[in-house]
Design an enzyme around this catalytic site. Sequence first.
Site, PDB file in Angstrom:
ATOM      1  N   GLU A   1       8.825  11.409  37.060  1.00 13.02           N
ATOM      2  CA  GLU A   1       8.409  12.251  38.184  1.00 13.02           C
ATOM      3  C   GLU A   1       8.112  11.426  39.429  1.00 13.02           C
ATOM      4  OE1 GLU A   1       7.361  15.781  37.235  1.00 13.02           O
ATOM      5  OE2 GLU A   1       7.273  15.513  35.073  1.00 13.02           O
TER       6      GLU A   1
ATOM      7  N   ARG B   1       4.517  -1.300  32.014  1.00 13.66           N
ATOM      8  CA  ARG B   1       5.570  -2.034  31.323  1.00 13.66           C
ATOM      9  C   ARG B   1       6.815  -1.170  31.200  1.00 13.66           C
ATOM     10  NH1 ARG B   1       6.697  -6.663  31.284  1.00 13.66           N
ATOM     11  NH2 ARG B   1       5.214  -7.700  29.892  1.00 13.66           N
TER      12      ARG B   1
END
Lengths: 334, 734, 192
Positions: free
Chosen positions: B701, B624
């Site tokens: 990342e 989400r």
Amino acid sequence: MRSFAYARPLTVMAAVQALADASPHARIIAGGTTLYDLMKLNIEAPQALVDVSRLGELTTFDTSGTRELVFGAMARMSDIAADRTLQTDYPALAESLWLAASPQVRNMATVGGNLLQRTRCAYFRGGAPYPCNKRQPGSGCAAIGGLDRSHAILGTSTSCVAVYPGDWAVALAAFDAQLDTVSPRGERTIPIDELHREPGETPHLETILKPDELIVRIRVPVTVAGRASTYHKIRDRASYAFALASAAVALRVDGDTVREARIALGGVATRPWRARDAERALMGGALTEGSARAAGELAFTAARTGQYNRFKVELGARTIAEALMIAKGRAKTS
Amino acid sequence: MTGPGPFPDVARVDARDKVRGMTPYGADNHPPNLAHAMLVTAQIGKGRLVKVDTDAARAVAGVQLVLTHQDTEGLKADGYLFANGRSFQSVQPMIGTAIAYRGQPIALVVADSLEAAIEGAEQVSAEYVTAPFSVTLDSEGTEILAQADLPLPKPAFADKNVGDADAALAAAPVTVDAVYDSAPQHQNPIELIATVASWDGDELTVYESTQHVEGIRQGLAFELGISPDKVRVISPFCGGSFGQKNAMHAQTVLVALAARTLGRPVKLVVPRSQLFHNTSFRPPTRHRVRLGADRAGKIVAAVHEIDQQTSRHDLFPSMATDTSARLHGIPNFRSRERLRRTDVQTPGFMRAPWEHAAAFAFESAIDELAYALDRDPVELRLANELPYDVVTGKPFSSRHLSECLRRGAELFGWARRRMAPRSMRETDGTLVGWGVATGAYPSVISPSIAQLRVTDDGGIVLNVGVQEMGQGARNAVAAAVADVLKVRADQVTTLLGDTKGPPPHLTAGSWGTATAVPAARQAAIDMREALRKLQPEASNGATPAGILRHAKRPFLEVEARHQAPGAPDAVFDRMKQGLLAYVGPEFPEFVSFSFIAHFVEVHVEPATCRVRVPRVVTVADCGRVVSPRTAASQLRGGVVWGIGGALREASEVDPRYGGFLNADLAEYLVPVNADIGDIQVDFVDKPDPMLNNAGVKGLGEVANVGPAAAVANAVYHATGRRVRHLPIRIEDLL
Amino acid sequence: MNRNELQEVVTPAQSILVSTRPGEQSAGAPGSSGLSIDIVVNRQRRQLDVDPRASLLDLVRDHLHLMGTKKGCDHGQCGACTVHLDGRRVVSCLMLALQADGREVTTIEGLAGPNGSLHVMQQAFIDHDALQCGYCTPGQIMSAVACVREGHANSVAGIREYMSGNLCRCGAYVGIVAAIQDAAPRMQGAEP
């Protein structure tokens, strides 16, 4: 950084006097983008600064003359780069300015001071423990046998392979510019081609200027080759980077025949480098992809390469060839 | 659990201060009577200090103090963060005379002015005894260690051996076997590392931008031998970090010591050139990737072998194959990771620390396999998806990589791609290349405590353990609270980065959102319940402040805790000591990763071979999306990193001298504005049903896992040149 | 005819602000260690003693405590310290504070209106999320305003080129370009 005495003359006359009065270890500072940078690195440690950045009489320039273009040495790079006449009639000169550094630095740096920009060799700028004959004569050269990707392949010596990093002086070299200087001993005129030295055994001596000699003016002879010119700068980043190879090229063509070719190189040599053999090879012939390529190769026949900069021979040749074709395109449209 | 949302597009809650220059970063603190400091660093590659001459420095007008190793008696080194310490490496410079690497600090000069401190630092000289050193993967004297044999926790650092990769490879009719190299890199956030330390009696306050205020607090207290109660570390913001500021650096304790000695506050801003040697960096790596497939395009085996640099004094382990094993559903997978010890500061974390290079290698190899098979590289990847993790046999908490690929291909117009290299051109002859690569990144969760306080004047104040460093942590936690309490995100005040609050864990590894948002959300749910109890009959539109006023209560406060599924309560104790306490990506019931697909167009100039990246399409599955606007920015930023990593960035090492040569931002090339074209990003935005109550996974990342490979694959498509090292430069293509 | 508009009025031959050696001050330069400069910062005139070595950046931060101007490289390589000097953008780290004597400096703190209302460019940076960590943002915005005033914001390519002196490590370039495209036409009416 050690402290220093500081004088800020407001006229050329006062500047000459200040230089006469200053210690032999005084340095002239204009925009400061090279000198102050190197002072922060403790590479330059002047005892006195003569600040010439407010010499208002040297900030003007005129590109409308019928015999020569005149640039006051204290004019800012950005102001000259923005000149419409220059952009149209001498694109190589305008491009060499706006492709250099960043907008902020170009607002600070002067066109006189920019000629004296010092090398970006990381061993020079890095200070101890790297030996550097330019920084400390006789100490050796860490770049030879080191990380030399950005270093020079033309005009090198066994003492130094540092590349001349500037763009504007390269473009000026293509147009046979002249410099007017003043010093306590009087005035003189220096052809741009004679300003910078090859390193030889004395890489710490980069120009023929005396420490108290001030560039006041740059003059460029008017030429129709200006319109068919370009400054082609190849670098790692799309902007805000030094040249890996660059070529200032200007042409005068008659139909398909080359009547005049001017080629100067940056990013590959220890000083602004005029490629006269390449120019001669083009004279009187048709400019084709093939002849452009041959001229490019000719410019590097004397190249001496190190471990990581061999590619500059090929890149330099291609840069010249491409620049010639760009200039040719401008000759047709002008 | 399916979690909340979708969430509204909300402006960055701290942007107004940032555009006015009002956001306080560490060095922006300027207490009265401040003294300025400058470091002096070692100029040898390795050895021992014989003498530090400080006389000339002390004689400089304005210099008040020069600290050397002779002034650090009683100081203790805190220890390496992977060895129950809080520092980026075990070496604390200026304790003792050993010089482990070039650039190690040997003195700290403190003066009334910055100018005097700099001059003083220039005047310090030192004599050394030098020792041989090695600084590159291949230098003589480099010590090669098999990671599996090292005293590192197992199975986390064991080699992976699933099925029989070697046998399957030997039997495979189509194989790829290639070696890929990646250059060392430095994080280079634009903010410099800086410490401002001031003492009030025996109480120390430190302003320093960091990802981990509690780590610095605990580490400093240990080093100085004082109680952590006497130390406060403040870092409400961080001017970029990307892993660089995830642990304590050498200067913090030295500045604190100087401030104590002088009896006045001291500020040190570490110059960029020194940062190249006084923080961690991304180590260089070498990857051998072998892939085997059947003729139908089923990948049957992969062997991924990695050599990675570490320092002589610490083991910075490789975790790269945790991810490469999960990129695709390859039933036989073997990995072998080795470390090479060299004389450098300890390398460490930089955005996608291992995965950037590992994905470049692995996804380049997949592209090579696609060409060997003559299969479209998107189609090949889609055909090798598996619904479960082959390493553990467990399900993924969620895996929408296929959707990333399909949606990305659609947005990019991938169907118009011609397979053959050099087959697409602009009318002016410019070579056009389209490349694709996927990425994944482990979902990890660290413990978190959230305190939420509402007041009858409308205040909603959240104090939660997460660091804001530009990724949008404040937006995410504010959005989580706002969603539950039915208020606007900008009505929630977020107090972060101060050890006065509940102890925060290190924010890193893309775990910030999955760590802090569930805690913040739980606190908000608890608050909602508490408010409901105060006024059960309150209407849906009732505000928290309205309910408090109705109940004649000035404020209400709740605290919620959150930890990873299956994590022991001991994680909170470790967190309070400033130690690492994260768990993941393997959880008791599932394995969790974020996924991504990048589509890149490059243009390569035919003569001078300059590479441009005019457009990128990236689609991410990070669960989400709690803060859509900041997430989109973070994702685009990751793509910019990928472009920089693919085409620009390398920290240059001269093995004769050690250290890093191009230690500034003119020679270490990060992308400039003109390097970046259009970057279109999109999210699957499906809540992860298992990982946490908010359905969130990580994003920062994974954004930088794969884009470099997509660029390299696009360069191959444009030119026919397969460049197997990073960065790809002009000389590789001439 | 192209004459530089910025030609200064030249006074008769004389030098100002001379010091012979550090510490030995000449007339008009009071103070124990510095030289005196007269400078207008964010519309406020200031008389300051400066160490001759100090950069304009360190003057603005350490002496005027205007912390919005950032140090990212200290060598003119990142643009985080960008300020306007007499209306033109410069990198304040590469300029001696002495060289700002008699000139007008505008920092990010001086960009908003006197009533605190945001400059059009500041609002555009918020609207397009043209920032992440915010550290390079003051420099980006000072550069962006100058970029528009210089006439370099008329195309995406122009904006990208003329904003390349400001590094953003978070990689907010797409948002920065969008913010400038948005603000440029609105700046025409909003600026004096």
